[in-house]
Design an enzyme around this catalytic site. Structure first.
Site, PDB file in Angstrom:
ATOM      1  N   LYS A 148      52.965  25.551  19.761  1.00 18.82           N
ATOM      2  CA  LYS A 148      53.126  25.882  21.180  1.00 18.82           C
ATOM      3  C   LYS A 148      54.155  24.925  21.777  1.00 18.82           C
ATOM      4  CE  LYS A 148      49.750  26.998  24.773  1.00 18.82           C
ATOM      5  NZ  LYS A 148      48.366  26.722  25.187  1.00 18.82           N
TER       6      LYS A 148
HETATM    7  O1  G3P Z   1      46.002  28.652  28.372  1.00 20.59           O
HETATM    8  C1  G3P Z   1      46.460  27.825  29.381  1.00 20.59           C
HETATM    9  C2  G3P Z   1      45.295  27.398  30.171  1.00 20.59           C
HETATM   10  O2  G3P Z   1      44.554  26.488  29.455  1.00 20.59           O
HETATM   11  C3  G3P Z   1      45.576  26.918  31.525  1.00 20.59           C
HETATM   12  O3  G3P Z   1      44.462  27.244  32.255  1.00 20.59           O
HETATM   13  O4  G3P Z   1      42.902  27.158  34.107  1.00 20.59           O
HETATM   14  O5  G3P Z   1      44.202  25.097  33.428  1.00 20.59           O
HETATM   15  O6  G3P Z   1      45.336  26.988  34.577  1.00 20.59           O
HETATM   16  P1  G3P Z   1      44.215  26.575  33.671  1.00 20.59           P
END
Ligand code: G3P
Length: 215
Positions: free
Chosen positions: A83
């Site tokens: 990634k």
């Molecule tokens: O896959 C990306 C994710 O982990 C981000 O999620 O909820 O931190 O915006 P969030």
């Protein structure tokens, strides 16, 4: 639509895997830090639990560093997907790594143009963050619709991986829009499995059955 779990927590991954609905795993540096373990050890263990694409993110911000880290991560297991962030160096690293047969997930995508560039560079997955767009009063799922349309227009093989999924509505809309993958935290997976009418219905079925079999 494939379902990935978005976590580096081994207990959560084992539980979701036991439900038989998990196709892969995504992690990021914040999630790995939360696990309290090294990236290599946590990715190694995840690969023994889930037989599918496992995203492991580089922390370098220059292309040679990303390529070196990416190669080390890819050497952990054939299922590892490297990634990289959607910055110019990330595109450069995507081109090099994908040219060497290493699958790449370009992350932190917030616009359709960024998604188009990730596909051009050879990304296997592009990860638009829907929740973080909603957080700033933008339309996260609208972005998914645009990217799906653009990739279809030009037959890009890059898969749209809906990330930053926060609610069951994100999940359902992702499937309606034809996104290839939704990566969900364990909390969202638990929510989408449940429906109050399922629980009430089951309670009634069992109560009726036990009442009838008591005579
Ligand atoms: O896959 C990306 C994710 O982990 C981000 O999620 O909820 O931190 O915006 P969030």
């Amino acid at each position: 639509m494939k379902i990935f779990i978005d976590t580096a927590n081994i207990t959560e991954i084992r539980e979701a895997q036991s439900w038989g609905i998990i196709d892969g795993v995504t992690t990021n540096p914040s999630l790995v830090a939360k696990s309290g373990r090294s990236l290599e050890s946590v990715i190694k263990e995840i690969c023994t639990i889930v037989d599918g694409p496992i995203s492991a993110e580089v922390v370098s911000v220059d292309a040679p560093g990303m390529v070196e880290e990416g190669e080390q991560l890819a050497a952990i297991h054939p299922n590892v997907v490297v990634k990289v962030p959607m910055i110019p160096a990330g595109l450069q690293a995507t081109k090099i790594l994908s040219g060497r047969g290493i699958p790449v997930n370009v992350t932190l995508i917030f616009s359709p143009a960024q998604a188009l560039l990730a596909a051009k560079a050879g990304a296997t997955y592009a990860s638009p963050f829907v929740g973080r767009l909603d957080d700033i009063a933008e339309d996260g799922m609208g972005l998914i619709a645009q990217i799906v349309r653009i990739y279809k227009n030009y037959d890009f093989p890059t898969q749209v991986l809906v990330a930053s999924v926060r609610t069951p509505i994100h999940f359902v809309r992702a499937a309606e829009l034809g996104a290839h993958v939704a990566t969900c935290p364990s909390s969202v997976l638990q929510q989408i499995m449940k429906h109050p009418l399922t629980d009430i219905g089951l309670e009634r079925f069992l109560a009726d059955y036990h009442k009838a079999t008591q005579h």
